[in-house]
Enzyme design. Sequence first.
Site, PDB file in Angstrom:
ATOM      1  N   GLY A  45      39.494  84.760  62.722  1.00  0.00           N
ATOM      2  CA  GLY A  45      38.106  85.063  62.231  1.00  0.00           C
ATOM      3  C   GLY A  45      37.282  85.620  63.296  1.00  0.00           C
ATOM      4  CE  LYS A  88      39.624  82.072  58.157  1.00  0.00           C
ATOM      5  NZ  LYS A  88      38.586  81.252  57.485  1.00  0.00           N
ATOM      6  CE  LYS A 128      47.841  59.320  62.753  1.00  0.00           C
ATOM      7  NZ  LYS A 128      48.181  59.477  61.579  1.00  0.00           N
ATOM      8  CG  HIS A 139       0.806  45.754  69.337  1.00  0.00           C
ATOM      9  ND1 HIS A 139       1.866  45.616  70.324  1.00  0.00           N
ATOM     10  CD2 HIS A 139      -0.085  44.806  70.371  1.00  0.00           C
ATOM     11  CE1 HIS A 139       1.610  45.472  71.530  1.00  0.00           C
ATOM     12  NE2 HIS A 139       0.387  44.811  71.562  1.00  0.00           N
ATOM     13  CG  ASN A 143      -0.967  38.164  51.797  1.00  0.00           C
ATOM     14  OD1 ASN A 143      -0.409  38.666  50.945  1.00  0.00           O
ATOM     15  ND2 ASN A 143      -0.913  36.837  52.166  1.00  0.00           N
ATOM     16  CG  PHE A 174      -2.146  39.500  42.240  1.00  0.00           C
ATOM     17  CD1 PHE A 174      -2.211  38.213  42.739  1.00  0.00           C
ATOM     18  CD2 PHE A 174      -1.014  39.905  41.543  1.00  0.00           C
ATOM     19  CE1 PHE A 174      -1.153  37.423  42.679  1.00  0.00           C
ATOM     20  CE2 PHE A 174      -0.028  39.093  41.553  1.00  0.00           C
ATOM     21  CZ  PHE A 174       0.042  37.748  41.977  1.00  0.00           C
ATOM     22  NE  ARG A 201       4.390  44.548  45.446  1.00  0.00           N
ATOM     23  CZ  ARG A 201       5.309  43.514  45.069  1.00  0.00           C
ATOM     24  NH1 ARG A 201       4.931  42.380  44.092  1.00  0.00           N
ATOM     25  NH2 ARG A 201       6.489  43.627  45.174  1.00  0.00           N
TER      26      ARG A 201
END
Length: 514
Positions: free
Chosen positions: A31, A62, A133, A273, A418, A463, A510
């Site tokens: 090609g 091909k 391989k 951080h 939290n 919550f 949340r």
Amino acid sequence: MLALLSVSDKRGLVPFAQGLVRCGYTILSTGGTLEALKAAGVPARKVSAHTGMPEILGGRVKTLHPKIHGGLLGRPALESDAREMAEHGIEAISLVAVNLYPFRETVAKGASRDETIEQIDIGGPAMVRASAKNAASVSIVVDPADYDAVLAELESTKTVSEKTRRALQRKAFAHTAAYDAAIAAWLADQEGEAFPDELSLPFVKAQGLRYGENPHQRGAFYREHRAPSEPTVAFSEVLQGKELSYNNILDLDAALGLVLEFSEKPAAVVIKHNTPCGVAIDDSLEAAYRRARAIDETSAFGGIIALNREVDAPTAKALAETFLEAIIAPGYSAEAKEILAGKKNLRLLSAGPGLASTTAKPRAQLDVRSVSGGLLVMDRDAVEPQTEWKVVTKRQPTEAELQALRFAWKVCKHVKSNAIVFAAPTELLAQAGGQTSRVDSVKIAAMRGGARLKGSAVASDAFFPFRDGVDALAQAGAGCVVQPGGSVRDAEVIAAADEHGLCMIFTGVRHFRH
């Protein structure tokens, strides 16, 4: 000696082929590769002439022929293989340079499904895998960056060393694995399947790192094969400074994710951080940065900065006043670059104009985290539209309080659970997270914020399980709070807010960040 060259990426192809001819190779090709070689005057033989079989099915077939694959997989040193190869007129192929159809590039340009399917290479991966391989006998080159090293060995020793062949073998299998992973990901995306039964993640190595999170840990940085449409750290241009470290990259990603929450006005984020210690918006970038830095100047020292507008000279002068590790921004004016060039170790990253867009949004990619023996994969967290917010207390928020609550809520999802965030309408006042008790996060944030928390807004990523957190934030001076709601003690928590004269909004969503 035969070499087979069939490449989509034609960088360095002609000099490599010319070198192979000097080393005594006969070149087989197909090609566009064959045309490029002939145009450059490099003698090459068409594969169909070698096999005696024409290309068929519009070029889909091909190289899928015994004379090709027998030549790649045959072991001439093995008597039985040598006998069969001679019987069937199969000549050994000892060097292969193949890289694959531009599938990823075709996807990136938004091609149709039919056009994209045609860019799924079949013969190429088959040749690469067969050659890899049989690396004991075949040198397989999939990356033009390896041409010079392979040629140097051939010219000096007339062979490719076993060490090099094994390195090329590893690279070849990684190349086809990433290619197949990209195809699988595209097919899953076509069907709207974000979480397929078997997940392959095609990434390429962007750079080696001096070490990982700590000096005794090895590290490397990988990125996707193509840049996503959103601004990212992985595809930002590094303009100056020391090599990025593992921790720099983590912090830059955290800073970028947070600054993308704010698009309408100039915004500045300070990360230390992996935690925001300064966030502010203002009418000018310099003012936003100065306000963000002033929130916690001690933590800002050695911090990571994200900005959502091009850095101008006044902002650059302000940035140069403090020791910083890295800055990420849409870009930098010529004067700003000149000012910051004086900070030779400061890492400057340009994320591109998408970061400055007034419609820029937080990234939509998947979030992938490793655990022992596996991966956790999810959608990236996004701040939901605030149409579902519900006022649950007797007192309604003022417009200024709503602005502060929206600001706090955007910041809150970038703080470790939290998470508690105190904010004014245009800046972070104090935050705390990573505690095992929510009330402890409130107390730590209150201690950091001091007197400036009077009348502030508070966001909680989840919550309040008890009223003690509400009591503590009211004592700190907060006037309103936004939280997901959903506790069995919601009534008790709402009653506490009413007792303190607070307004409280439930979001129903949340934002845990573990």
